[in-house]
Design an enzyme around this catalytic site. Structure first.
Site, PDB file in Angstrom:
ATOM      1  N   ARG A 104       0.851  -1.194   0.000  1.00  0.00           N
ATOM      2  CA  ARG A 104       0.000   0.000   0.000  1.00  0.00           C
ATOM      3  C   ARG A 104       0.878   1.231   0.000  1.00  0.00           C
ATOM      4  O   ARG A 104       1.764   1.364   0.841  1.00  0.00           O
ATOM      5  CB  ARG A 104      -0.837   0.046   1.290  1.00  0.00           C
ATOM      6  CG  ARG A 104      -2.060  -0.732   1.257  1.00  0.00           C
ATOM      7  CD  ARG A 104      -3.002  -0.380   2.366  1.00  0.00           C
ATOM      8  NE  ARG A 104      -2.431   0.058   3.635  1.00  0.00           N
ATOM      9  CZ  ARG A 104      -3.163   0.398   4.683  1.00  0.00           C
ATOM     10  NH1 ARG A 104      -4.481   0.361   4.605  1.00  0.00           N
ATOM     11  NH2 ARG A 104      -2.613   0.776   5.802  1.00  0.00           N
ATOM     12  N   THR A 108      -1.351   7.445  -0.411  1.00  0.00           N
ATOM     13  CA  THR A 108      -2.653   7.305  -1.083  1.00  0.00           C
ATOM     14  C   THR A 108      -3.428   6.079  -0.607  1.00  0.00           C
ATOM     15  O   THR A 108      -4.627   5.965  -0.857  1.00  0.00           O
ATOM     16  CB  THR A 108      -2.456   7.153  -2.601  1.00  0.00           C
ATOM     17  OG1 THR A 108      -1.763   5.912  -2.835  1.00  0.00           O
ATOM     18  CG2 THR A 108      -1.627   8.291  -3.176  1.00  0.00           C
ATOM     19  N   ASP A 200       1.019  -3.437  12.110  1.00  0.00           N
ATOM     20  CA  ASP A 200       1.409  -3.805  10.742  1.00  0.00           C
ATOM     21  C   ASP A 200       1.766  -5.295  10.724  1.00  0.00           C
ATOM     22  O   ASP A 200       2.777  -5.718  11.298  1.00  0.00           O
ATOM     23  CB  ASP A 200       2.609  -2.956  10.311  1.00  0.00           C
ATOM     24  CG  ASP A 200       2.951  -3.168   8.842  1.00  0.00           C
ATOM     25  OD1 ASP A 200       3.028  -2.185   8.106  1.00  0.00           O
ATOM     26  OD2 ASP A 200       3.128  -4.347   8.429  1.00  0.00           O
ATOM     27  N   ASP A 203       5.264  -6.299   9.243  1.00  0.00           N
ATOM     28  CA  ASP A 203       6.374  -5.957  10.147  1.00  0.00           C
ATOM     29  C   ASP A 203       6.427  -6.898  11.342  1.00  0.00           C
ATOM     30  O   ASP A 203       7.510  -7.279  11.790  1.00  0.00           O
ATOM     31  CB  ASP A 203       6.223  -4.514  10.642  1.00  0.00           C
ATOM     32  CG  ASP A 203       6.665  -3.497   9.594  1.00  0.00           C
ATOM     33  OD1 ASP A 203       7.408  -3.890   8.674  1.00  0.00           O
ATOM     34  OD2 ASP A 203       6.261  -2.332   9.701  1.00  0.00           O
TER      35      ASP A 203
HETATM   36  C1  PRP Z   1      -0.901  -4.883   4.501  1.00  0.00           C
HETATM   37  C2  PRP Z   1      -1.704  -6.153   4.599  1.00  0.00           C
HETATM   38  C3  PRP Z   1      -2.576  -6.096   3.382  1.00  0.00           C
HETATM   39  C4  PRP Z   1      -2.837  -4.620   3.239  1.00  0.00           C
HETATM   40  C5  PRP Z   1      -4.229  -4.338   3.710  1.00  0.00           C
HETATM   41  O1  PRP Z   1       0.130  -5.009   3.603  1.00  0.00           O
HETATM   42  O2  PRP Z   1      -0.926  -7.314   4.673  1.00  0.00           O
HETATM   43  O3  PRP Z   1      -1.973  -6.623   2.221  1.00  0.00           O
HETATM   44  O4  PRP Z   1      -1.889  -3.948   4.075  1.00  0.00           O
HETATM   45  O5  PRP Z   1      -4.553  -3.020   3.486  1.00  0.00           O
HETATM   46  P1  PRP Z   1      -5.715  -2.573   2.496  1.00  0.00           P
HETATM   47  O6  PRP Z   1      -6.887  -3.464   2.762  1.00  0.00           O
HETATM   48  O7  PRP Z   1      -5.969  -1.152   2.904  1.00  0.00           O
HETATM   49  O8  PRP Z   1      -5.213  -2.682   1.096  1.00  0.00           O
HETATM   50  P2  PRP Z   1       1.198  -3.840   3.370  1.00  0.00           P
HETATM   51  O9  PRP Z   1       0.729  -2.904   2.312  1.00  0.00           O
HETATM   52  O10 PRP Z   1       1.546  -3.217   4.694  1.00  0.00           O
HETATM   53  O11 PRP Z   1       2.428  -4.597   2.750  1.00  0.00           O
HETATM   54  P3  PRP Z   1       3.407  -5.658   3.431  1.00  0.00           P
HETATM   55  O12 PRP Z   1       2.599  -6.916   3.672  1.00  0.00           O
HETATM   56  O13 PRP Z   1       4.449  -5.855   2.392  1.00  0.00           O
HETATM   57  O14 PRP Z   1       3.922  -5.083   4.707  1.00  0.00           O
HETATM   58  N1  URA Z   2      -2.177  -3.395   7.063  1.00  0.00           N
HETATM   59  C1  URA Z   2      -1.748  -3.890   8.247  1.00  0.00           C
HETATM   60  O1  URA Z   2      -0.788  -4.662   8.301  1.00  0.00           O
HETATM   61  N2  URA Z   2      -2.392  -3.507   9.348  1.00  0.00           N
HETATM   62  C2  URA Z   2      -3.444  -2.679   9.338  1.00  0.00           C
HETATM   63  O2  URA Z   2      -4.008  -2.382  10.402  1.00  0.00           O
HETATM   64  C3  URA Z   2      -3.870  -2.184   8.092  1.00  0.00           C
HETATM   65  C4  URA Z   2      -3.225  -2.571   6.964  1.00  0.00           C
END
Ligand code: PRP
Ligand code: URA
Length: 209
Positions: A104, A108, A200, A203
């Site tokens: 994400r 945005t 997160d 993370d």
């Molecule tokens: C997190 C999570 C989802 C997304 C959800 O990933 O694992 O994929 O956010 O958010 P949304 O419903 O608003 O799209 P992130 O973008 O943090 O990436 P990562 O798993 O690489 O940390």
């Molecule tokens: N992605 C995450 O990992 N946690 C949240 O709370 C939202 C998006």
């Protein structure tokens, strides 16, 4: 309209509470992610078709039921979805695994695809799409769009925690996709994080913060 299956089994709720706690370390967080995925897999595969075969027990011939060769693919959304794969494979070890990389944009909140590698016969498989978090729903909708573009007809979305906003977004865009969640939380905050959530997920699984 897609059905939302909220799995409030005590074992799932207990493990999820552990994950929500900010003092829980990487090892325990990872283990709980895999364990919850396995428990959710049990429910999400309830409709697998069976066929009858004949066998011999030690005392008599018997007609028994076995799964009738349904082709399944697990597709984790990178990164955090990876944490759910191991638990799912415990129950469906022959499933093929594809990967969709999305992150994400922090400003945005729009999903950006950076990777996609799926089994060659993905259009013949039922897909279990894995991501611990369904926040705005943008990532899930983008992943489902991508799978459908490649010919996938049956998709189930599996999340540990969903925000009501994310569920609504997925239901509007893809009313045919059933959603399996361990918990539906209260709301999103101004940064798109689920409240109370667990922070997160990527993370916390990979220890990157
Ligand atoms: C997190 C999570 C989802 C997304 C959800 O990933 O694992 O994929 O956010 O958010 P949304 O419903 O608003 O799209 P992130 O973008 O943090 O990436 P990562 O798993 O690489 O940390
Ligand atoms: N992605 C995450 O990992 N946690 C949240 O709370 C939202 C998006």
């Amino acid at each position: 309209m897609a059905t939302v299956h909220e799995m409030d089994h005590p074992l799932i709720q207990h493990k999820l509470s552990l994950m929500r706690d900010k003092t829980t370390g990487v090892k325990e967080f990872r283990e709980a992610t895999a364990e919850i995925a396995m428990l959710m897999c049990y429910e999400a595969t309830r409709d697998l078709p069976l066929k009858e075969i004949g066998i011999e027990t030690p005392v008599a011939p018997a007609k028994v039921k076995v799964i009738s060769g349904k082709k399944i693919a697990l597709v984790p959304i990178l990164r955090a979805g990876l944490g759910m794969v191991e638990g799912m494979l415990e129950l469906i070890p022959a499933a093929k695994v594809g990967h969709i990389g999305l992150y994400r944009d922090p400003e945005t909140l729009q999903p950006i695809e950076y990777y996609c590698k799926l089994p060659g016969d993905i259009d013949e498989r039922d897909v279990l799409l894995l991501d611990p978090m369904l926040a705005t729903g943008g990532s899930a909708v983008a992943a489902i769009d991508g799978l459908k573009r490649r010919g996938v007809k049956h998709i189930k979305l599996m999340n540990l925690i969903a925000a009501p906003e994310g569920i609504e977004t997925v239901q509007k865009a893809h009313p045919d996709v059933d959603i399996f969640v361990a918990a539906i939380d209260e709301k999103l905050n101004d940064h798109g994080y689920i409240i109370p959530g667990l922070g997160d997920a990527g993370d916390r699984i990979f220890g990157t913060k």
